[in-house]
Each structure stands twice: as structure tokens, then as C-alpha cells.
Design a protein around this motif. Structure first.
Motif, short mmCIF file in Angstrom:
data_model
loop_
_atom_site.label_atom_id
_atom_site.label_comp_id
_atom_site.label_asym_id
_atom_site.label_seq_id
_atom_site.Cartn_x
_atom_site.Cartn_y
_atom_site.Cartn_z
N ILE A 76 10.35 -74.83 1.03
CA ILE A 76 11.16 -75.16 2.40
C ILE A 76 10.27 -75.76 3.26
O ILE A 76 9.15 -75.81 3.23
CB ILE A 76 11.87 -73.93 3.11
CG1 ILE A 76 10.71 -72.81 3.05
CG2 ILE A 76 12.82 -73.17 1.98
CD1 ILE A 76 10.94 -71.43 3.90
N TYR A 77 10.96 -76.44 4.43
CA TYR A 77 10.17 -76.95 5.45
C TYR A 77 10.88 -77.14 6.67
O TYR A 77 11.97 -76.95 7.08
CB TYR A 77 9.94 -78.37 4.83
CG TYR A 77 10.95 -79.44 5.23
CD1 TYR A 77 10.98 -80.47 6.13
CD2 TYR A 77 12.01 -79.45 4.37
CE1 TYR A 77 11.84 -81.48 6.23
CE2 TYR A 77 13.01 -80.39 4.09
CZ TYR A 77 12.81 -81.31 5.35
OH TYR A 77 14.13 -82.25 5.42
N LEU A 127 1.33 -72.22 2.83
CA LEU A 127 1.71 -73.04 4.07
C LEU A 127 0.97 -74.12 4.25
O LEU A 127 -0.27 -74.00 4.07
CB LEU A 127 1.69 -72.03 5.13
CG LEU A 127 2.37 -72.45 6.51
CD1 LEU A 127 2.77 -71.19 7.22
CD2 LEU A 127 1.49 -73.44 7.32
N LEU A 128 1.41 -75.35 4.51
CA LEU A 128 0.79 -76.47 5.11
C LEU A 128 1.46 -77.00 6.27
O LEU A 128 2.70 -77.07 6.14
CB LEU A 128 0.94 -77.52 3.84
CG LEU A 128 0.41 -78.93 4.35
CD1 LEU A 128 -1.05 -78.77 4.40
CD2 LEU A 128 1.02 -80.01 3.24
N ALA A 129 0.61 -77.46 7.22
CA ALA A 129 1.17 -77.76 8.24
C ALA A 129 -0.13 -79.14 8.77
O ALA A 129 -1.00 -78.99 8.96
CB ALA A 129 1.39 -76.80 9.38
N TYR A 130 0.70 -79.98 9.61
CA TYR A 130 -0.02 -81.04 10.26
C TYR A 130 0.85 -81.74 11.26
O TYR A 130 1.91 -81.74 11.37
CB TYR A 130 -0.56 -82.03 9.25
CG TYR A 130 0.66 -82.84 8.53
CD1 TYR A 130 1.30 -84.12 9.22
CD2 TYR A 130 1.02 -82.49 7.25
CE1 TYR A 130 2.04 -84.65 8.39
CE2 TYR A 130 2.18 -83.29 6.48
CZ TYR A 130 2.63 -84.55 7.25
OH TYR A 130 3.46 -85.02 6.43
N GLY A 157 4.84 -85.97 19.98
CA GLY A 157 4.72 -86.33 18.46
C GLY A 157 5.71 -85.31 17.42
O GLY A 157 6.59 -84.68 18.13
N THR A 158 5.12 -84.96 16.19
CA THR A 158 6.02 -84.02 15.30
C THR A 158 4.86 -83.24 14.79
O THR A 158 3.73 -83.62 14.54
CB THR A 158 6.82 -84.72 14.26
OG1 THR A 158 5.82 -85.37 13.57
CG2 THR A 158 7.91 -85.49 15.09
N ILE A 159 5.49 -81.89 14.31
CA ILE A 159 4.66 -81.02 13.53
C ILE A 159 5.46 -80.93 12.09
O ILE A 159 6.78 -80.81 11.90
CB ILE A 159 4.44 -79.60 13.90
CG1 ILE A 159 4.06 -79.69 15.30
CG2 ILE A 159 3.68 -78.94 12.99
CD1 ILE A 159 3.86 -78.20 16.12
N TYR A 160 4.89 -81.33 10.87
CA TYR A 160 5.42 -81.09 9.90
C TYR A 160 4.86 -79.83 9.04
O TYR A 160 3.61 -79.59 9.08
CB TYR A 160 5.29 -82.17 8.78
CG TYR A 160 6.05 -82.01 7.40
CD1 TYR A 160 7.22 -82.25 6.96
CD2 TYR A 160 5.06 -81.45 6.38
CE1 TYR A 160 7.91 -81.90 5.91
CE2 TYR A 160 5.54 -81.32 4.96
CZ TYR A 160 7.11 -81.30 4.73
OH TYR A 160 7.46 -81.20 3.67
N MET A 161 5.71 -78.93 8.67
CA MET A 161 5.43 -77.79 7.95
C MET A 161 6.01 -77.55 6.86
O MET A 161 7.53 -77.49 6.75
CB MET A 161 5.52 -76.41 8.93
CG MET A 161 4.93 -75.29 8.29
SD MET A 161 5.32 -73.74 9.57
CE MET A 161 7.03 -73.58 9.32
N GLN A 162 5.55 -76.81 5.68
CA GLN A 162 5.97 -76.58 4.46
C GLN A 162 5.53 -75.37 4.08
O GLN A 162 4.19 -75.00 4.02
CB GLN A 162 6.12 -77.77 3.47
CG GLN A 162 4.93 -78.20 2.83
CD GLN A 162 5.19 -79.09 1.76
OE1 GLN A 162 5.78 -80.18 1.82
NE2 GLN A 162 4.18 -78.79 0.50
N ILE A 163 6.58 -74.60 3.34
CA ILE A 163 6.02 -73.44 2.52
C ILE A 163 6.49 -73.45 1.34
O ILE A 163 7.68 -73.48 0.96
CB ILE A 163 6.52 -72.06 3.32
CG1 ILE A 163 5.87 -72.26 4.68
CG2 ILE A 163 6.04 -71.08 2.46
CD1 ILE A 163 6.52 -71.08 5.45
#
Length: 279
Positions: A32-33, A112-115, A87-93
């Protein structure tokens, strides 16, 4: 400006993100993200995003690797470390790493990954509007879940670009649902119409904000299905989304919507959006 990522348990440089081909996000899109907008160094509608994240995780049966409060702290720190103002934050699990097999792995730990990405507001398209085409909605029947399975959306968006427009209005047997990467609304006789927030559309965060703003402005809202024919007869149309805010749609399939210009209700909502969030 720094460009740190959060990966698994720590903040690292991009080269420290060691994604493995055994991650089920790679094999199956099993994850999911969320995409968060950052204005003036603050995360926009953070709680609403977190609530949706929790629902998506529960429905696809992924255990969040951190509590919602801890995830919020991670994202806030990521914004601070990267000195992100706009800006934006992208996060996925993802469900985690395991040998490739369809059943849920018993031992996998969710990842979890986020940038962050520095992104300016798309003022030109917000002011001038975009053009769209319509296509049959071929996605699965749980569009309310924000999962990594986005190939139909990607193909739809590319079809739009191939045809010289910016977005696709999706429909199921003539009933409009949403767009490839945004929600969709029309205005007819000063009444705002949008598809109900059921399993056929993503429950957009900006969509919810716009409906809240419409209520504050005493604009009547009808969350009911409408057809492509009703779309073509509308006075105004616009998309909503985290990165597009409130953007007018001037034409669909080459035919102008209303006057073919941004309409008064759209402009009123845009101004209220900017006023409310001090943009």
C-alpha cells in the motif's frame, strides 16, 4: 538540500536503500502507499492520510510496522532532515520479503520506505485548466484501497499523453468514476456532482477537503453517479488530488465542458482552498 530516505528502521542515503527482488511489492504489487503534500514545511491533511493508510492496511491484511503516531513522527522528521518546504512525501509499505509464492508468508516483516521530493504547485494548470479523454475503467473492484497495483492507471495516463491531453476520465459502462490519478467532479446549475465514495473510486483526501469547502460555501453537493452524457452537458468540470489541488477540465473527448473555460464554482473552490491552507 539533503535527500535522505527512511527505509525499514532508519534514515539513510539513497544508496542505503537495499531493495531485494524477494520483496512481495516487487513480485505481486503486494503493498500500500500514500502520497502526502507538504506546504510551508507542514504535512497537509496528515491525519486523513493516516486514516486511509490504516484502512488500506487492514483490508489487504498488512500489519503496519509502526504505529500511526510513529509513522507520523518518521514523516515529520524526514521533512525536517531534508529541509523540505514545498513538495511531496512518497511512502509505501509492502508485505515484506519472502520466497515467491501467492499465499501470505508466515514470517515476512512489512517494509516501510519513504522519501521526499521538492515539487512546486502546478499554478499554470490550476489557472489555465487541462484537457481529457474518456476511457473504460478496467481496474479491479477495490479502487478504494490505495495499493501498489497501478498498471491500469499508468496505461490510462499514457494513453492520454499519447493523444495530446493531460488526463483520462474513467467510466464503467458509461457511468463516470474518477480519473487515472485524481478524482473528478462536475457542476450543473450550481450543484456539485461527484461519484459516491464507494469501492469504485479512491476516497481522495483533496476530494474530501473540496466537499468540506463546498459545504462551507453553501454549494449544494450531490454524491451520486452520473454519465458521460451528463458530463458533456455540465457547466463545469474539474479534478481534485494531492498534487493537482483543484484543476479545471476544459474539454473531454474534444468537446468543451460548458464554455470551455474555468467556471465560477471551480474558481470559488480554488480561492477557498488557497485561503484555507494559506497558499
Amino acid at each position: 538540500m539533503l535527500s535522505l530516505y527512511f527505509y525499514k528502521t532508519d534514515f539513510v542515503e539513497k544508496k542505503g536503500v537495499n531493495l531485494t527482488p524477494d520483496d512481495r511489492g516487487y513480485y505481486f504489487g503486494d503493498g500500500i502507499y500514500e502520497v502526502f503534500r507538504v506546504y510551508n514545511g507542514r504535512i497537509y491533511e496528515q491525519q486523513a492520510h493516516m486514516d486511509r493508510l490504516q484502512k488500506s492496511a487492514a483490508d489487504v491484511r498488512i500489519t503496519l510496522p509502526y504505529s500511526l503516531e510513529q509513522i507520523g513522527d518518521i514523516l515529520t522528521k524526514l521533512v525536517q532532515l531534508n529541509e523540505l518546504v514545498e513538495g511531496t512525501i512518497y511512502m509505501q509499505i509492502t508485505r515484506g520479503e519472502a520466497p515467491r509464492a501467492h499465499p501470505f508468508p508466515a514470517e515476512a516483516t512489512p517494509v516501510l520506505l519513504a522519501y521526499t521530493t521538492e515539487v512546486k504547485r502546478p499554478l499554470t494548470t490550476i489557472q489555465n485548466g487541462i484537457h481529457a479523454i474518456s476511457l473504460e475503467d478496467i481496474r479491479w473492484l477495490r479502487c478504494d484501497l490505495k495499493t501498489l497495483n497501478l498498471l491500469p492507471n499508468v496505461m490510462a495516463k499514457q494513453t492520454a499523453l499519447d493523444r495530446g491531453v493531460q488526463e483520462v476520465v474513467l467510466h464503467r459502462n458509461g457511468t463516470v468514476t474518477e480519473c487515472s490519478a485524481s478524482n473528478f467532479m462536475i457542476v450543473k446549475d450550481n450543484v456539485l456532482y461527484t461519484h459516491p465514495a464507494n469501492n469504485l473510486i479512491l476516497h481522495g483526501i483533496t476530494r474530501a477537503v473540496v466537499l468540506r469547502l463546498a459545504n462551507a460555501l453553501h454549494i449544494e453537493v450531490q454524491e451520486v453517479p452520473f454519465t458521460l452524457e451528463q458530463l458533456q452537458q455540465a457547466d463545469e468540470a474539474f479534478i481534485t488530488g494531492t498534487t493537482v489541488e483543484v484543476t479545471p477540465v476544459l474539454t473531454v473527448d474534444g468537446s468543451p465542458i460548458g464554455t470551455g473555460q474555468s467556471g465560477p464554482v471551480t474558481r470559488k473552490l480554488q480561492l477557498e482552498f488557497e485561503r484555507t491552507f494559506a497558499l
